[in-house]
Design an enzyme around this catalytic site. Structure first.
Site, PDB file in Angstrom:
ATOM      1  N   LYS A 219       0.874  -1.215   0.129  1.00 46.07           N
ATOM      2  CA  LYS A 219      -0.024   0.050   0.066  1.00 46.07           C
ATOM      3  C   LYS A 219       0.893   1.250   0.078  1.00 46.07           C
ATOM      4  O   LYS A 219       0.495   1.963  -0.881  1.00 46.07           O
ATOM      5  CB  LYS A 219      -1.012   0.141   1.321  1.00 46.07           C
ATOM      6  N   CYS A 289     -18.807   4.919   6.574  1.00 46.46           N
ATOM      7  CA  CYS A 289     -18.689   3.335   6.713  1.00 46.46           C
ATOM      8  C   CYS A 289     -17.682   3.125   7.556  1.00 46.46           C
ATOM      9  O   CYS A 289     -16.588   2.485   7.282  1.00 46.46           O
ATOM     10  CB  CYS A 289     -18.540   2.938   5.082  1.00 46.46           C
ATOM     11  N   CYS A 296     -25.171   3.811   8.400  1.00 45.07           N
ATOM     12  CA  CYS A 296     -25.663   3.394   7.277  1.00 45.07           C
ATOM     13  C   CYS A 296     -26.993   4.215   6.848  1.00 45.07           C
ATOM     14  O   CYS A 296     -27.239   4.256   5.610  1.00 45.07           O
ATOM     15  CB  CYS A 296     -26.514   1.820   7.306  1.00 45.07           C
ATOM     16  N   CYS A 299     -26.129   6.787   4.512  1.00 45.44           N
ATOM     17  CA  CYS A 299     -25.429   6.739   3.695  1.00 45.44           C
ATOM     18  C   CYS A 299     -26.357   6.196   2.327  1.00 45.44           C
ATOM     19  O   CYS A 299     -27.450   5.854   2.288  1.00 45.44           O
ATOM     20  CB  CYS A 299     -24.876   5.101   3.646  1.00 45.44           C
ATOM     21  N   CYS A 305     -26.366  -1.670  -0.785  1.00 43.23           N
ATOM     22  CA  CYS A 305     -25.059  -2.294  -0.166  1.00 43.23           C
ATOM     23  C   CYS A 305     -25.624  -3.660   0.566  1.00 43.23           C
ATOM     24  O   CYS A 305     -26.408  -3.553   1.394  1.00 43.23           O
ATOM     25  CB  CYS A 305     -24.521  -1.304   1.010  1.00 43.23           C
TER      26      CYS A 305
END
Length: 311
Positions: A219, A289, A296, A299, A305
């Site tokens: 990463k 998230c 949620c 969102c 999702c």
């Protein structure tokens, strides 16, 4: 703290052709000479209309966008562009919703990420070293803590030579409380010595050489290539990206590690999105998230999702 104005070296221009999508990662390595500022991404899409006979309605064929092979990918072993065998359902809709939720660019990563933590007035070689160091400090550490450590290091003059002249105890005090700070003192010293001996104080310009440095993972290497050298070598996947990709079911099957997630994501995600996806999902993971008790209800993807129904 790191200045939001101290950003740079971001996106890379790309060319696309229609018909099918390339499967290869295809990011070339660059030499170690001084680099100009990275290019801005210029996206282009081509389309065509499909006409059905008057007496019989037929479904229009799907149009895929793919990359034209670069010079390094052409020749022996190069394959014709092929359509991916799989892609997640509704992923484009989900992505647009995340872009909308992230349009304010007000997450910690937007102000304190690696592209904001280097000294803009320093020589290019020093700036690249500072980018790499900030990425090494950021592992298992919040952006605010990493930015504070970088600010203290920069106040003393953050170069390869200055780090090697700093004793371990003082270096530990300067970077504390970043995660695993004792190990990071050791890795920073070892990596700085390698850079001084083999790279004239600069950082490597290839992914393979970066991941070979002590304390530098995939990463960090992908982000260093993007931020320091302006080259998109792959998708940088941290814990935020790993978590969100699995919640959205953006892989054929659940993945167990960020590196496994990276490989699965690169199999289908169009390469013009690779440079965007890390910052987009990291900020989304910091604000909406969340690892525990994700928001949620706030969102836009709550109906799309798969994981939202079980949280």
């Amino acid at each position: 703290m790191c200045s939001p104005q101290e950003s740079g070296m971001n996106a890379v221009g790309v060319r696309m052709v229609t018909r099918s999508r390339s499967r290869g990662p295809g990011a070339g390595q660059q030499g170690r000479r001084e680099k100009p500022a990275p290019l801005r991404r210029e996206e282009a899409a081509a389309g065509r209309k499909s006409y059905s006979p008057v007496k019989r309605q037929r479904k229009a064929p799907r149009l895929n966008v793919a990359y034209e092979a670069s010079e390094g990918e052409k020749g022996e072993g190069a394959e014709h562009l092929q359509s991916p065998a799989w892609e997640p359902q509704d992923w484009r809709w989900q992505l647009e919703n995340i872009r909308t939720m992230r349009s304010g660019k007000d997450a910690p990563v937007d102000q304190l990420g690696a592209e904001h933590c280097y000294d803009l007035s320093a020589p290019p070689k020093v700036r690249r070293y500072q980018v790499l160091l900030s990425l090494m400090l950021s592992s298992q550490t919040k952006d605010q803590v990493t930015a504070g450590a970088m600010q203290r290091l920069r106040a003393r003059g953050l170069t390869v030579d200055s780090i090697l002249q700093t004793d371990d105890s003082t270096l530990g005090t300067l970077i504390y409380p970043v995660g695993f700070w004792r190990n990071k003192v050791k890795y920073i010293k070892q990596t700085s010595a390698i850079l001084q001996q083999h790279y004239d104080g600069d950082i490597p310009a290839s992914l393979a050489e970066l991941v070979a440095l002590p304390g530098v993972g995939p990463k960090m290497a992908h982000l260093a290539m993007a931020v320091a050298w302006g080259t998109v070598s792959g998708i940088a996947v941290d814990t935020h990206v790993h978590r969100i990709v699995n919640r959205l079911r953006w892989t054929k099957k659940a993945t167990k590690s960020p590196e496994e997630t990276r490989r699965a994501l690169e199999e289908w995600l169009p390469r013009e999105l690779w440079s965007e996806i890390n910052g987009l999902l990291v900020g989304f993971g910091q604000q909406t998230c969340l690892p525990l008790r994700p928001r949620c209800q706030a969102c836009l993807n709550r109906a799309l999702c798969p994981a939202a129904h079980g949280l």
